[in-house]
Structures are given as C-alpha cells and as structure tokens.
Design an enzyme around this catalytic site. Structure first.
Site, PDB file in Angstrom:
ATOM      1  N   TYR A 237      33.998  42.102  29.831  1.00 19.02           N
ATOM      2  CA  TYR A 237      34.109  41.692  31.223  1.00 19.02           C
ATOM      3  C   TYR A 237      33.373  40.369  31.375  1.00 19.02           C
ATOM      4  CZ  TYR A 237      33.351  41.293  36.199  1.00 19.02           C
ATOM      5  OH  TYR A 237      33.334  40.815  37.486  1.00 19.02           O
TER       6      TYR A 237
ATOM      7  N   GLU B 201      37.010  35.896  37.903  1.00 16.33           N
ATOM      8  CA  GLU B 201      36.807  37.130  37.132  1.00 16.33           C
ATOM      9  C   GLU B 201      37.850  37.247  36.025  1.00 16.33           C
ATOM     10  OE1 GLU B 201      37.742  41.072  38.883  1.00 16.33           O
ATOM     11  OE2 GLU B 201      35.590  41.450  38.669  1.00 16.33           O
TER      12      GLU B 201
END
Ligand code: ADP
Ligand code: MG
Length: 395
Positions: free
Chosen positions: A117, A205
């Site tokens: 992530y 993101e």
C-alpha cells in the site's frame, strides 16, 4: 476534484511513475479491440468510477459480476464488458445506490510477486505531506490502521524537495526490500512525492503498489484527488473532470460561485460566510432540527447568486423549511432582501421561510420584508431563528 484511474495513470506515466499498459473502452467492441491491441495473454477489465473497492464490488444487474476482472480471451473480454458497461456497480465506497459504469480500462495483466500500500496525504500534525506505506497491499488502509497499526509506516516530506533519497531507502528497507527493488522503490517513492506536490494533490493512493516477479515496482491502482482550491493553477485538469460523477446540485453551486454541501436533514440553510453557516447549522441541531445543506453565498452575493442558491435548496425534495441567516457587514441587508424578494418571485416558495437579518441597513431591510406581503417569518436573532424554523416542522 477526483479523477478516474485511467486518467491518474496517464499523469503518472507522464511523470515517469511506472504503470501497466492500458487502453480505455466505452463499448464492448472497443474493449475487444483494446485486448487485441495490447496483445497479452492476460488482461484486466476495470470499471472506471470515482470509487474504490471495485474488485470486491458487484453489479446490481449482474450480482455475480465483479467490477475488476481478469480475462484471457477476446470472448471473455466481450462478455464481461457487455455486462459491465451501462450497469450499476455497488462497492463499499459507492453507497447502496452504486455508480453507473460508462468507461472501462483494459489493462495488461501483471505478474504480481507482492502487493503493498502506498499513499500520500496532507497531515495536520506533520504540518505538510506524508507518505504512508504498508505491506498490507490490497487491503483498505483504514482497516489496517485499526487491526494492525504497527504495519503502517509514515514519513513526512518537504514540499520543497519532495521525499529525499535516504528517506525512501529507509522506507524500502523497513518494508523488507532488497537489491534492485530498493533502487526501484527509491525512484518510485521520490517521484510520487514530487507528483503529489507539483499537482497540488490532497490525496494520492496506490493500492496495491506491486512488486513484479522481476523485482520492479508498478502502480496497479491509482486514486488521485486534487485540492479544489488549487485547481486554478492547473487549467489542463479541467478536461479531466467527469461531471457525471459529481452531485448535480454541487456542480450548479460551483458554477454560481456558491459553496454548497448537501446534507441529510430537512432544513435548507442560506447563509453568508462560512463561519456563520457552521454556527447556523450548530444551532439548528441544538434546537432539535437537522440541516439539509451547508450553503455559503459569500460576502458579496448578488441577486443572481441568491436566486440560484434558493433554486438549489428548493430542488432538494427533503427540504421542508428554509432558514436565511444574513449578517450584513460589507454586504448590506437591504441588498440581500432585494435579492431575496426577487428570488421569491422567480423561484416560488412552497415551504416555510424564516429570515434573520442583522447588520448594515437592517432597519430598512426589515421594513422591506414586512411590507412585501410575502409569507415570511422574521426572526430577531440566531436562537430565535433556529427555534422558529424547527417549530415550522412540528406544526
Ligand atoms: P479496487 O481497489 O477498486 O478494487 P484495483 O485496481 O485495486 O481496484 O484492482 C483490484 C485487484 O485486481 C487488485 O488488488 C489486483 O489484485 C487486481 N488487479 C488490478 N489490476 C491488475 C493488473 N493490471 N494486473 C493484475 N492484477 C490486477
Ligand atoms: Mg485498489
């Protein structure tokens, strides 16, 4: 302002951030053509909506169809594309109503060794941007933060230099990377931090960020949100806007120079000044009501803006009463009343209207209101206004 994954990936590519090869498609034929052009054994057919969770999301019309699927043949691409295009995808981020899929992104399927992530956000505590990393790729970061916060790394970086090489290497080592992957990560992290600052993002993101079988980093997903207050510095981004993804009332308000946010309650609010709008909402709640919106017409609103503001408030079918709260500072109260009466005539009111005015020329303004013959409830102060508007709902 949010943009689609395929648009974000195009910007990444231009900034030197590695992304898989992909082509957009608006019809099943285009999807098949994209598959043939990519000429890969494996592709991924990806729904383009302004929300995440597509992989686990399902379509209302086709309960077994996911929003992101792997495909190995032209037939598979066609069948999936036909089910997805024009259908409504429901994910944990769209809410129950879901979002209609109008565009697909057909992308090269990657050989994934590991999923990570990676995010960048503005952090109030750090007073600037921070990069967030986790070994738990593909999982929602909120869930990781709750269940295993120790797996989250965060590193503040300067808006002048971006993330520095040593910071990037430190992060790479903490994530357990070795050899060539560390170099790939250093370049990736630093470039992404520059991208974040250069484009005035409020969020970027990449979930998942993958390490390929060859040890390279590639952005498999891409979510980019720009800071609306900085959009004037990036005219080319206007073209990236997808109005079908935005709330129509908020778009209309934006065009009229009003700042509007829709809420769940039934008392429409029209206020000048953001601080006053916040306290008006607080008082409505304090007296047992629920605001239907936040609406700031600004310090120098004119007749057209006020008319548009009423139009937007009254178009919301949840609105059962309206509270106008104006403090005349630079703006004179009589100017507002002129606008209000004109708007009343043009838009028409079917719900009770409570008006509280204070400030410059308030006496003249109150007189205009009472002589107008309109069915308007006037209030003397904020508390009185909030109580009166809440009372109209129970009577
Ligand atoms: P979302 O976050 O909206 O579910 P993603 O783009 O993250 O959408 O895709 C969901 C999952 O699909 C990813 O976690 C990954 O496992 C897989 N995936 C997405 N794109 C590719 C690709 N190009 N190659 C291989 N797998 C992919
Ligand atoms: Mg994702």
């Amino acid at each position: 302002m949010k943009i689609h994954e395929y648009q974000a990936k195009q910007l990444f590519r231009e900034a030197g951030i590695p992304v898989p090869e992909g082509i957009i498609a608006k019809t099943a034929d285009e999807a098949v053509a994209a598959f043939e052009k990519l000429d890969r054994p494996l592709v991924v057919v990806k729904s383009q909506i302004h929300a995440g969770g597509r992989g686990k999301g399902r379509f209302k019309e086709h309960p077994d169809q996911a929003g992101v699927v792997l495909a190995r043949s032209a037939e598979e691409v066609r069948e999936n594309a036909e089910r997805m295009l024009g259908s409504t995808l429901v994910t944990i981020q769209t809410g129950e109503e879901g979002k209609q899929v109008n565009t697909l992104f057909i992308e090269q399927g990657l050989d994934i060794a590991k999923e990570l992530y990676l995010g960048c956000v503005i952090d109030r505590e750090a007073g600037g941007p921070v990069m967030i990393l986790s070994t738990e790729g593909g999982m929602e970061i909120e869930v990781v933060a709750e269940k295993s916060p120790e797996k989250i790394l965060s590193e503040p970086f300067s808006i002048h230099t971006g993330l520095l090489g040593f910071q990037a290497r430190k992060l790479a080592f903490k994530l357990g990377m070795e050899g060539k992957t560390v170099r790939s990560a250093e370049k990736f992290f630093c470039q992404l931090s520059r991208f974040f600052v250069d484009n005035d993002c409020s969020m970027t993101e990449i979930n998942p960020l993958v390490i390929t079988g060859e040890g390279d980093l590639v952005a498999l997903d891409a979510k980019v949100t720009f800071d609306d207050n900085a959009l004037f510095r990036h005219k080319p981004f206007d073209e990236l806007r997808d109005l079908t993804e935005e709330d129509p009332a908020e778009v209309a308000a934006g065009n009229a120079g009003l700042s509007y946010v829709k809420l769940d309650g039934n008392i429409g609010c029209l206020v000048n000044g953001a601080g006053l709008a916040m306290s008006t909402m607080d008082l409505i709640k304090h007296h047992g009501g629920e605001p239907a919106n936040f609406l700031d017409v600004g310090g120098g609103a004119n007749v057209d803006q006020v008319t548009e503001a009423f139009r937007i408030i009254l178009a919301d079918e949840n609105v059962k009463a309206v509270l106008v709260n104006i403090f005349g500072g630079i703006m004179k109260c009589d100017t507002i009343v002129t606008a209000l009466l004109e708007a009343y005539e043009k838009v028409g009111f079917t719900v009770p209207l409570v008006v509280r005015l204070e400030g410059t020329n308030v006496e003249v303004a109150r007189k205009m209101l009472s002589e107008s013959g309109r069915d308007i409830i006037s209030a003397t102060d904020l508390t009185d206004a909030a109580q009166k508007v809440v009372a109209t709902l129970s009577s």
